[in-house]
Design an enzyme around this catalytic site. Structure first.
Site, short mmCIF file in Angstrom:
data_model
loop_
_atom_site.label_atom_id
_atom_site.label_comp_id
_atom_site.label_asym_id
_atom_site.label_seq_id
_atom_site.Cartn_x
_atom_site.Cartn_y
_atom_site.Cartn_z
N LYS A 1 0.82 -1.21 0.00
CA LYS A 1 0.00 0.00 0.00
C LYS A 1 0.85 1.26 0.00
O LYS A 1 0.52 2.23 -0.66
CB LYS A 1 -0.96 0.01 1.20
N LYS B 1 -10.90 -3.50 -3.36
CA LYS B 1 -11.61 -2.23 -3.36
C LYS B 1 -10.74 -1.14 -3.97
O LYS B 1 -11.25 -0.18 -4.53
CB LYS B 1 -11.90 -1.81 -1.91
N LYS C 1 -5.48 -9.81 -6.88
CA LYS C 1 -6.70 -10.10 -6.10
C LYS C 1 -7.77 -9.05 -6.37
O LYS C 1 -7.47 -7.89 -6.68
CB LYS C 1 -6.37 -10.17 -4.61
P1 TYM Z 1 -10.58 -5.87 4.35
O1 TYM Z 1 -11.60 -4.88 4.80
O2 TYM Z 1 -9.61 -5.44 3.28
O3 TYM Z 1 -11.28 -7.17 3.81
C1 TYM Z 1 -12.27 -7.87 4.55
C2 TYM Z 1 -12.09 -9.37 4.39
O4 TYM Z 1 -12.17 -9.74 3.00
C3 TYM Z 1 -11.06 -10.55 2.64
N1 TYM Z 1 -10.73 -10.29 1.22
C4 TYM Z 1 -10.61 -11.25 0.29
N2 TYM Z 1 -10.75 -12.58 0.35
C5 TYM Z 1 -10.60 -13.29 -0.80
N3 TYM Z 1 -10.32 -12.71 -2.01
C6 TYM Z 1 -10.17 -11.38 -2.11
N4 TYM Z 1 -9.92 -10.83 -3.29
C7 TYM Z 1 -10.33 -10.58 -0.92
N5 TYM Z 1 -10.25 -9.25 -0.68
C8 TYM Z 1 -10.50 -9.09 0.64
C9 TYM Z 1 -9.95 -10.09 3.58
O5 TYM Z 1 -8.96 -11.09 3.71
C10 TYM Z 1 -10.71 -9.85 4.87
O6 TYM Z 1 -10.87 -11.03 5.61
N6 TYM Z 1 -7.10 -5.80 7.96
C11 TYM Z 1 -8.42 -6.29 7.61
C12 TYM Z 1 -9.52 -5.77 8.52
C13 TYM Z 1 -9.34 -6.06 9.97
C14 TYM Z 1 -9.45 -7.34 10.60
C15 TYM Z 1 -9.29 -7.10 11.98
C16 TYM Z 1 -9.68 -8.62 10.12
C17 TYM Z 1 -9.09 -5.16 10.95
N7 TYM Z 1 -9.07 -5.76 12.15
C18 TYM Z 1 -9.34 -8.13 12.91
C19 TYM Z 1 -9.72 -9.67 11.05
C20 TYM Z 1 -9.55 -9.42 12.42
C21 TYM Z 1 -8.76 -5.79 6.21
O7 TYM Z 1 -8.25 -4.80 5.76
O8 TYM Z 1 -9.78 -6.45 5.61
#
Ligand code: TYM
Length: 332
Positions: A114, A200, A197
């Site tokens: 990022k 967003k 992947k």
């Molecule tokens: P975030 O908001 O980017 O994404 C949410 C969840 O979606 C999954 N994900 C995917 N899985 C499969 N293929 C894809 N292309 C794909 N894009 C996104 C992510 O792996 C995630 O599970 N850091 C985390 C948010 C977070 C979090 C936490 C997660 C903050 N605190 C505590 C677990 C526990 C994030 O940015 O997810």
């Protein structure tokens, strides 16, 4: 059998979650709420590490809650809440920053990716400390399992390392969590660039299937998905990343196995197959989108529900934080 604790989070950074979020994580969130004690968090503080526009940000946080409920998160079964409503997240986040090493934080690939995208000078300090806040999110709830997509594996490893370090230095305080990462669906790829992947922050929206998109828009995106050389519908991630991604999507939503799908489309071309994928996706999402739009009409209901969730979450979070403070020797 005693219930297991489950925790996960998602950022409210766009108007709609995408199919990668759903297949990689949210589908498991829904499944795990049965028989477990699940906490699901809309991580608005994490979203502050990127560019936000206040009015839109507020709307997106509520839209996230509406989508989660529409996708099947039941406020009766799980505790659904917003991160900023539970101040303990920041409080334990600071402790985590104080036990994490600069070197290990620098090795987080999401930070590297990022910050490289926007140029190192424009990366925020919050983007760097982001994984320590994430560790706090997880450890506060003494989670056994953390359902996430593949891209979060490293953050969970870091969380375990930080918990182990804290426990051995200051006494048993945190449970070591495990990632709950499925094989199929843990990484859904961009339809236009099937080696990156689905994301967003992807440059073009054409490759991202959004839950809140119209059926027409999603059909168009699937029909114009990049495909591979040849015309055989076969799962081969190396040679046929585009078709393999579509097979994963179809199979995860329809419940048909990949080999059943390969047989069904034997001798047919990519066009027929894409038509079938579009139908499965659109019909799966249709009631979810309608339900989310309906829920969004009642902001008061959504906000009240999130406050109730935060009240429940705070009980667990404050107990863990107070143990951590005590073990650290902070005077009460
Ligand atoms: P975030 O908001 O980017 O994404 C949410 C969840 O979606 C999954 N994900 C995917 N899985 C499969 N293929 C894809 N292309 C794909 N894009 C996104 C992510 O792996 C995630 O599970 N850091 C985390 C948010 C977070 C979090 C936490 C997660 C903050 N605190 C505590 C677990 C526990 C994030 O940015 O997810």
């Amino acid at each position: 059998m005693t219930q297991k604790r489950v925790l996960s989070g998602i950022q409210p950074t766009s108007d709609s979650f995408h199919l990668g979020n759903y297949l990689g994580a949210l589908k498991q969130w829904v499944e795990l709420q049965d028989g477990n004690d699940a906490f699901y968090c809309i991580v608005d503080l994490h979203a502050l590490t990127g560019e936000i526009e206040p009015a839109l940000f507020r709307k997106r946080t509520l839209a996230s809650a509406a989508q989660l409920i529409a996708l099947g998160i039941s406020p009766e079964k799980s505790t659904l809440f917003v991160q900023s409503h539970v101040a303990e997240h920041n409080q334990l986040g600071w402790i985590m920053e104080c036990i994490a090493g600069f070197g290990e934080a620098s090795r987080m690939t999401q930070f590297k990716d990022k910050s490289a995208k926007g140029g190192a000078d424009s990366a925020r300090v919050g983007l760097f400390t982001y994984p320590m806040l994430q560790a706090a999110d997880i450890l506060l709830y003494q989670a056994h399992f953390v359902p996430v997509g593949e891209d979060q594996r490293q953050h969970i490893e870091l969380t375990r390392d930080l918990a182990t370090r804290f426990n051995s230095r200051f006494g048993e305080t945190f449970r070591l969590p495990e990632g709950y990462i499925l094989k199929a669906g843990a990484k859904i790829y961009d339809l236009q660039e099937p080696t990156s992947k689905m994301s967003k922050s992807s440059g073009s929206v054409a490759g991202v299937l959004e839950i809140m998109d119209t059926p027409e828009a999603n059909t168009k995106k699937i029909k114009s998905a990049a495909t591979d050389a040849g015309r055989e519908v076969k799962f081969d991630e190396k040679e046929k990343p585009g078709i393999s991604n579509l097979l994963t999507i179809h199979s995860s939503l329809s419940g048909q196995s990949i080999s059943e799908l390969e047989n069904e489309f034997e001798g047919k071309g990519y066009g027929d197959f894409k038509g079938a994928v579009a139908e499965v996706v659109v019909e799966y999402l249709r009631p979810i989108r309608a339900k989310a739009l309906e829920l969004l009409e009642d902001e008061k209901y959504l906000t009240e529900l999130l406050h109730q969730g935060a009240d429940k979450a705070r009980v667990v979070a404050s107990a863990t934080l107070s143990d951590a403070y005590k073990n650290l020797g902070l005077v009460k």
